[in-house]
Enzyme design. Structure first.
Site, short mmCIF file in Angstrom:
data_model
loop_
_atom_site.label_atom_id
_atom_site.label_comp_id
_atom_site.label_asym_id
_atom_site.label_seq_id
_atom_site.Cartn_x
_atom_site.Cartn_y
_atom_site.Cartn_z
N SER A 242 14.85 -22.46 -21.36
CA SER A 242 16.61 -22.64 -20.86
C SER A 242 17.50 -21.39 -21.00
O SER A 242 17.38 -20.53 -20.55
CB SER A 242 16.77 -24.11 -21.10
OG SER A 242 17.96 -24.48 -20.35
N ASP A 334 14.35 -27.85 -10.15
CA ASP A 334 14.70 -27.40 -11.44
C ASP A 334 16.22 -27.99 -10.85
O ASP A 334 16.57 -26.74 -10.01
CB ASP A 334 14.60 -26.00 -12.34
CG ASP A 334 15.49 -26.13 -12.81
OD1 ASP A 334 16.47 -26.66 -13.19
OD2 ASP A 334 14.81 -25.21 -14.13
N HIS A 369 13.43 -29.38 -15.57
CA HIS A 369 14.20 -27.86 -16.11
C HIS A 369 13.15 -28.43 -16.58
O HIS A 369 13.06 -27.43 -18.03
CB HIS A 369 15.62 -28.27 -16.02
CG HIS A 369 15.99 -26.76 -17.13
ND1 HIS A 369 16.03 -25.61 -16.60
CD2 HIS A 369 16.64 -27.47 -18.07
CE1 HIS A 369 16.93 -25.40 -17.74
NE2 HIS A 369 16.83 -25.64 -18.54
#
Length: 437
Positions: A242, A334, A369
């Site tokens: 991330s 995502d 994600h």
């Protein structure tokens, strides 16, 4: 005769293993054709109860083998050997927005596997199971050493594999939630990599001074790994997840200190002010806060903040200059970052620069994600505390449970192979297995 009058046998092998290790669940000595429910129950470190369950019909020998027989319903269906782990969900009545994460890696994740008569969907605690087994899932094999690191103002933890070494190294950066998150680093050490988990958003120095760390903070962490006597100084990778992946791109391309052998970036983007600090990067992202969307459940969708992908070279890491192999792991659903679009842009940049042979992209349809280690329960959305404001929100991460779970298993296997290939020449390090203890 009732099933309860039989001596039902339940076995889970291995009952003690790593979290990324498959197990076999076998129910025996029931009447052929019996309807059974196999139930998994876990109490999280925060005190929340999680469960998964599946419906089975015993075969002609009075047996159910979860690795071979299809679930007819429940939290998953079909033949899914590890479905009772990846489909774990909060027991009804829990708070919304829960996410299952192991913060104390020195203790196992304990899961109780139970067998019930009939096809049940609720009220498990009010019933008497036919049999039960407690399973331990570990992030650390015996011999892994966990070493807190506080030198040079760092807040980090070093995990060393069993044995004398020296070992290849991995510097690991988690995402925008901050805190020292250790479970992936501990698991990497269990697979033979000396791994340094680094807190860079909420380290002690930031908590004391109120100032975010500078770029040298990351290079100091790299040096700790590089200079450790049990680490192969010329065989170090950096891995980011991330927001951590965004940081990783910058140092992989521009740092004169980090001479890394390869890079792994999970669910990240390469847009950022190139001459900026962590604070500058965050400010750059949040200036587009007006693009935030909400779904019907009032969950935050933030992927649009960085769309369209910028064409301004002053705000995009020039991955065309990258000199080492890069593995990108992205979920095509995502909803937090435009990781897929960023990956396609990086692919074009590297093709133009002539270094696309260094790039591997693992792109997963219907994955979100939070691409975690295998069999981690999928969180489509969860509670999140923002780094800048400290406000609690529910973020939509995206992903569909089955596809996302498949992606996690596939990505982890290929990521380990990528690290072995680039840090060890493909040689699999010898490590202790929990299964044989």
């Amino acid at each position: 005769m009732d099933v309860k009058q039989h001596c039902v046998r339940l076995s889970v092998k291995p009952s003690r293993g790593l979290v990324d290790e498959k197990f076999t669940i076998l129910v025996q000595n029931v009447f052929p054709g019996s309807y059974l429910t196999i139930h998994a129950l876990h109490q999280s470190e925060e005190g929340h109860s999680w469960e998964a369950f599946a419906h089975y019909t015993a075969n002609a020998t009075g047996t159910v083998n979860v690795s071979e027989d299809p679930s007819l319903g429940g939290t998953y269906s079909g033949v899914e050997p590890m479905g009772l782990l990846w489909s774990l969900r909060p027991v009804p009545g829990n708070n919304p927005g829960l996410r299952l994460r192991k913060m104390n890696v020195q203790t196992p994740m304990e899961v109780t596997i139970l067998v019930y008569e009939g096809h049940q969907t609720e009220g498990f605690t009010d019933q008497v199971p036919l049999a039960g087994v407690v399973v331990e899932r570990w992030y650390m094999v015996p011999g892994v050493r966990r070493i807190p690191v506080t030198e040079d103002g760092l807040t980090a933890t070093l995990f060393l594999p069993p044995g004398p070494g020296p070992f290849p190294g991995v510097l690991e950066l988690w995402g925008g939630g901050g805190k020292l998150v250790e479970y992936r680093a501990a698991l990497l050490a269990s697979h033979g990599f000396a791994s340094l988990a680094l807190d860079y958003l909420t380290p002690k120095i930031t908590m004391e001074t109120g100032k975010m760390v500078d770029n040298e903070y990351f290079e100091r962490a790299y040096r700790v790994l590089e200079q450790h006597p049990q680490v192969l100084s010329d065989r170090i990778a950096i891995l980011g997840i991330s927001f951590g992946a965004c940081v990783v791109f910058k140092f992989a391309v521009y740092s004169q200190v980090m001479k890394v052998r390869c890079v792994v970036a999970i669910s990240g983007i390469h847009e950022q002010p190139l001459d900026g600090t962590i604070a500058d990067i965050l400010a750059h992202y949040y200036k587009n806060a007006a693009k935030t969307r909400y779904n019907e459940a009032n969950e935050v969708i933030s992927r649009d903040l960085m769309l369209p992908i910028t064409t301004d070279p002053a705000f995009k890491v020039d991955v065309g200059r990258l000199q080492c192999p890069l593995l990108l792991v992205v979920g095509e659903d995502d909803q937090n970052w435009p990781a897929y679009e960023a990956a396609m842009d990086m692919k074009e940049m590297m093709e133009r620069a002539g270094n696309s042979h260094l790039l591997t992209i693992l792109s997963y349809p219907n994955a979100g994600h939070l691409i975690e280690p295998p069999f981690t329960p999928h969180s489509r959305s969860s509670l999140y505390r923002t780094t800048i404001t400290g406000k609690k929100i529910i973020i939509l991460w995206g992903g569909e449970m089955v596809a996302h779970s498949r992606a996690q298993e596939d990505a982890w296997r290929k990521m380990l192979a990528f690290l072995r290939e680039n840090l060890l020449g493909g040689i699999k390090p010898a490590v202790t297995s929990l299964s044989h203890l």
